[in-house]
Design a protein around this motif. Structure first.
Motif, PDB file in Angstrom:
ATOM      1  N   ALA A   5      -0.570 -11.710 -43.621  1.00 34.54           N
ATOM      2  CA  ALA A   5      -1.834 -12.347 -43.999  1.00 34.54           C
ATOM      3  C   ALA A   5      -2.436 -13.164 -42.869  1.00 34.54           C
ATOM      4  CB  ALA A   5      -1.624 -13.237 -45.223  1.00 34.54           C
ATOM      5  N   LEU A   6      -1.578 -13.629 -41.951  1.00 31.97           N
ATOM      6  CA  LEU A   6      -2.037 -14.454 -40.833  1.00 31.97           C
ATOM      7  C   LEU A   6      -2.385 -13.639 -39.588  1.00 31.97           C
ATOM      8  CD1 LEU A   6       0.602 -17.309 -41.142  1.00 31.97           C
ATOM      9  CD2 LEU A   6      -1.839 -17.507 -41.657  1.00 31.97           C
ATOM     10  N   ALA A   7      -2.065 -12.351 -39.589  1.00 32.88           N
ATOM     11  CA  ALA A   7      -2.122 -11.579 -38.351  1.00 32.88           C
ATOM     12  C   ALA A   7      -3.487 -10.998 -38.030  1.00 32.88           C
ATOM     13  CB  ALA A   7      -1.091 -10.441 -38.400  1.00 32.88           C
ATOM     14  N   TRP A   8      -4.313 -10.760 -39.052  1.00 31.36           N
ATOM     15  CA  TRP A   8      -5.606 -10.117 -38.826  1.00 31.36           C
ATOM     16  C   TRP A   8      -6.747 -11.128 -38.930  1.00 31.36           C
ATOM     17  CZ3 TRP A   8      -1.641  -7.051 -40.365  1.00 31.36           C
ATOM     18  CH2 TRP A   8      -1.599  -5.744 -39.847  1.00 31.36           C
ATOM     19  N   PRO A   9      -7.862 -10.877 -38.268  1.00 35.19           N
ATOM     20  CA  PRO A   9      -9.054 -11.711 -38.497  1.00 35.19           C
ATOM     21  C   PRO A   9      -9.439 -11.659 -39.975  1.00 35.19           C
ATOM     22  CG  PRO A   9      -9.360 -10.301 -36.574  1.00 35.19           C
ATOM     23  CD  PRO A   9      -8.109  -9.827 -37.242  1.00 35.19           C
ATOM     24  N   PRO A  10      -9.651 -12.816 -40.603  1.00 27.38           N
ATOM     25  CA  PRO A  10      -9.838 -12.834 -42.057  1.00 27.38           C
ATOM     26  C   PRO A  10     -11.288 -12.646 -42.475  1.00 27.38           C
ATOM     27  CG  PRO A  10      -9.766 -15.063 -41.240  1.00 27.38           C
ATOM     28  CD  PRO A  10      -9.575 -14.173 -40.038  1.00 27.38           C
ATOM     29  N   ILE A  11     -11.465 -12.310 -43.741  1.00 25.06           N
ATOM     30  CA  ILE A  11     -12.799 -12.299 -44.345  1.00 25.06           C
ATOM     31  C   ILE A  11     -13.437 -13.666 -44.149  1.00 25.06           C
ATOM     32  CG2 ILE A  11     -14.048 -12.154 -46.532  1.00 25.06           C
ATOM     33  CD1 ILE A  11     -11.936 -10.188 -47.481  1.00 25.06           C
ATOM     34  N   THR A  12     -12.753 -14.703 -44.579  1.00 25.38           N
ATOM     35  CA  THR A  12     -13.102 -16.091 -44.255  1.00 25.38           C
ATOM     36  C   THR A  12     -11.802 -16.866 -44.138  1.00 25.38           C
ATOM     37  OG1 THR A  12     -13.218 -16.955 -46.513  1.00 25.38           O
ATOM     38  CG2 THR A  12     -15.247 -15.981 -45.625  1.00 25.38           C
ATOM     39  N   SER A  13     -11.835 -17.947 -43.392  1.00 25.28           N
ATOM     40  CA  SER A  13     -10.620 -18.763 -43.256  1.00 25.28           C
ATOM     41  C   SER A  13     -10.252 -19.393 -44.594  1.00 25.28           C
ATOM     42  CB  SER A  13     -10.825 -19.838 -42.185  1.00 25.28           C
ATOM     43  OG  SER A  13     -11.913 -20.669 -42.512  1.00 25.28           O
ATOM     44  N   ARG A  14     -11.254 -19.723 -45.429  1.00 25.38           N
ATOM     45  CA  ARG A  14     -10.952 -20.317 -46.731  1.00 25.38           C
ATOM     46  C   ARG A  14     -10.222 -19.321 -47.619  1.00 25.38           C
ATOM     47  NH1 ARG A  14     -15.587 -22.480 -50.813  1.00 25.38           N
ATOM     48  NH2 ARG A  14     -16.000 -20.241 -50.933  1.00 25.38           N
ATOM     49  N   TYR A  15     -10.673 -18.072 -47.638  1.00 26.48           N
ATOM     50  CA  TYR A  15      -9.996 -17.058 -48.451  1.00 26.48           C
ATOM     51  C   TYR A  15      -8.553 -16.879 -47.975  1.00 26.48           C
ATOM     52  CZ  TYR A  15      -8.928 -12.598 -50.672  1.00 26.48           C
ATOM     53  OH  TYR A  15      -8.322 -11.608 -51.411  1.00 26.48           O
ATOM     54  N   ARG A  16      -8.376 -16.761 -46.661  1.00 23.85           N
ATOM     55  CA  ARG A  16      -7.020 -16.588 -46.153  1.00 23.85           C
ATOM     56  C   ARG A  16      -6.147 -17.798 -46.483  1.00 23.85           C
ATOM     57  NH1 ARG A  16      -5.855 -15.157 -39.984  1.00 23.85           N
ATOM     58  NH2 ARG A  16      -6.889 -17.150 -39.622  1.00 23.85           N
ATOM     59  N   ARG A  17      -6.683 -18.996 -46.351  1.00 27.60           N
ATOM     60  CA  ARG A  17      -5.900 -20.197 -46.631  1.00 27.60           C
ATOM     61  C   ARG A  17      -5.387 -20.181 -48.074  1.00 27.60           C
ATOM     62  NH1 ARG A  17      -9.083 -23.303 -44.396  1.00 27.60           N
ATOM     63  NH2 ARG A  17     -10.435 -23.805 -46.143  1.00 27.60           N
ATOM     64  N   ARG A  18      -6.236 -19.818 -49.004  1.00 34.19           N
ATOM     65  CA  ARG A  18      -5.818 -19.819 -50.400  1.00 34.19           C
ATOM     66  C   ARG A  18      -4.812 -18.702 -50.693  1.00 34.19           C
ATOM     67  NH1 ARG A  18     -11.597 -21.362 -53.380  1.00 34.19           N
ATOM     68  NH2 ARG A  18     -11.794 -23.385 -52.338  1.00 34.19           N
ATOM     69  N   ILE A  19      -5.010 -17.549 -50.095  1.00 33.88           N
ATOM     70  CA  ILE A  19      -4.057 -16.460 -50.294  1.00 33.88           C
ATOM     71  C   ILE A  19      -2.708 -16.813 -49.672  1.00 33.88           C
ATOM     72  CG2 ILE A  19      -3.539 -14.056 -49.724  1.00 33.88           C
ATOM     73  CD1 ILE A  19      -5.643 -14.439 -51.940  1.00 33.88           C
ATOM     74  N   VAL A  20      -2.728 -17.401 -48.484  1.00 32.40           N
ATOM     75  CA  VAL A  20      -1.467 -17.764 -47.826  1.00 32.40           C
ATOM     76  C   VAL A  20      -0.716 -18.828 -48.637  1.00 32.40           C
ATOM     77  CG1 VAL A  20      -0.468 -18.897 -45.798  1.00 32.40           C
ATOM     78  CG2 VAL A  20      -2.131 -17.048 -45.510  1.00 32.40           C
ATOM     79  N   VAL A  21      -1.423 -19.817 -49.165  1.00 31.95           N
ATOM     80  CA  VAL A  21      -0.755 -20.822 -49.998  1.00 31.95           C
ATOM     81  C   VAL A  21      -0.144 -20.148 -51.225  1.00 31.95           C
ATOM     82  CG1 VAL A  21      -1.077 -22.881 -51.413  1.00 31.95           C
ATOM     83  CG2 VAL A  21      -2.169 -22.739 -49.179  1.00 31.95           C
ATOM     84  N   GLY A  22      -0.876 -19.205 -51.820  1.00 30.89           N
ATOM     85  CA  GLY A  22      -0.332 -18.472 -52.952  1.00 30.89           C
ATOM     86  C   GLY A  22       0.923 -17.697 -52.590  1.00 30.89           C
ATOM     87  N   LEU A  23       0.932 -17.101 -51.398  1.00 25.46           N
ATOM     88  CA  LEU A  23       2.113 -16.359 -50.946  1.00 25.46           C
ATOM     89  C   LEU A  23       3.288 -17.294 -50.654  1.00 25.46           C
ATOM     90  CD1 LEU A  23       0.360 -13.784 -48.585  1.00 25.46           C
ATOM     91  CD2 LEU A  23       1.423 -13.294 -50.797  1.00 25.46           C
ATOM     92  N   VAL A  24       2.998 -18.464 -50.116  1.00 21.26           N
ATOM     93  CA  VAL A  24       4.062 -19.449 -49.880  1.00 21.26           C
ATOM     94  C   VAL A  24       4.672 -19.884 -51.215  1.00 21.26           C
ATOM     95  CG1 VAL A  24       4.556 -21.780 -49.056  1.00 21.26           C
ATOM     96  CG2 VAL A  24       3.165 -20.239 -47.666  1.00 21.26           C
TER      97      VAL A  24
END
Length: 243
Positions: A58-77
């Motif tokens: 989830a951290l390796a590719w340029p994201p749709i938005t940083s906010r979307y990635r942040r929320r998905i990464v927290v969910g994965l954690v």
């Protein structure tokens, strides 16, 4: 979380086979681990390792938005914490359930960034109906002390899958179609994996349960992690939807 310049294309390409190898090791350790300490250790190491590699994805590719990635990464954690709690020798089932529930809430918050709450009622009806049928079949086997927690979790899980599915439906044909479709596949696979886990825990042991439960789970989190990556034009579409 917004810096991906140091992530090489070679590393990105390697992530999928790395996740697959760790997931297969976790499944193998789970199947062969009963009464065999060496295999049990393989399971304990590989199970969270696979999720860590999914987070790296989830951290390796340029994201749709940083906010979307942040929320998905927290969910994965949170899912990673759930992994560890559910395999702990002590009975931490409810704690693991809570960790996954918080993770689903973060996934939902990510999906709501570019879709309305409750979008596509048919998606919600279908997911909630599946959750209700599953609960009805399992209800006599669920210990009374756990019924409240299981019901809350099942409803939040169904809401996560429904919002992801409705979001994909809403974005069909636009620049967010592929990322949204990945998230929807992940949400549905999460429902499948957790349903199998519930049947194995409450109704009766499933043959090769570790294969079916972990296989669907890792596929689910993989697709959700890959939904972070933008396609050409996806950033502009997301920003336009938020304007």
């Amino acid at each position: 979380m917004s810096t991906v310049a140091s992530t090489s294309p070679a590393f990105r390409r390697a992530l999928a086979p790395m996740v697959a190898c760790a997931a297969l090791a976790a499944m193998l350790g789970g199947v062969l681990g009963e009464g065999a300490d060496a295999w049990q250790w393989l399971h304990w190491i590989a199970k969270p390792l696979a999720t860590v590699l999914v987070i790296a994805t989830a951290l390796a590719w340029p994201p749709i938005t940083s906010r979307y990635r942040r929320r998905i990464v927290v969910g994965l954690v949170c899912s990673l914490f759930g992994d560890v709690l559910l395999m702990w020798p002590a009975d931490l089932f409810v704690a693991g359930l809570v960790a996954f529930l918080i993770g689903h809430l973060y996934f939902i918050s990510g999906f709501l960034g570019d879709s309305r709450p409750g979008t596509r009622p048919l998606a919600w009806l279908g997911c909630l109906l599946l959750a209700a049928l599953n609960l009805a079949w399992l209800w006599p086997s669920i210990p009374p002390a756990l019924r409240g927690a299981v019901v809350v979790y099942a409803l939040v899980l169904a809401a996560m899958a429904a919002q992801a599915l409705g979001r994909a439906w809403s974005h069909a044909g636009d620049a967010l179609a592929r990322p949204a479709r990945r998230a929807a596949i992940g949400g549905l696979l999460f429902m499948l994996g957790d349903s199998l886990l519930a049947w194995d825990r409450f109704h009766g042991a499933l043959p090769l349960a570790a294969v079916w439960v972990l296989g669907s789970y890792y596929a689910a989190v993989w697709f959700i992690a890959r939904s972070v990556a933008r396609d050409d034009g996806a950033v502009g579409a997301m920003q336009a939807s938020l304007a």
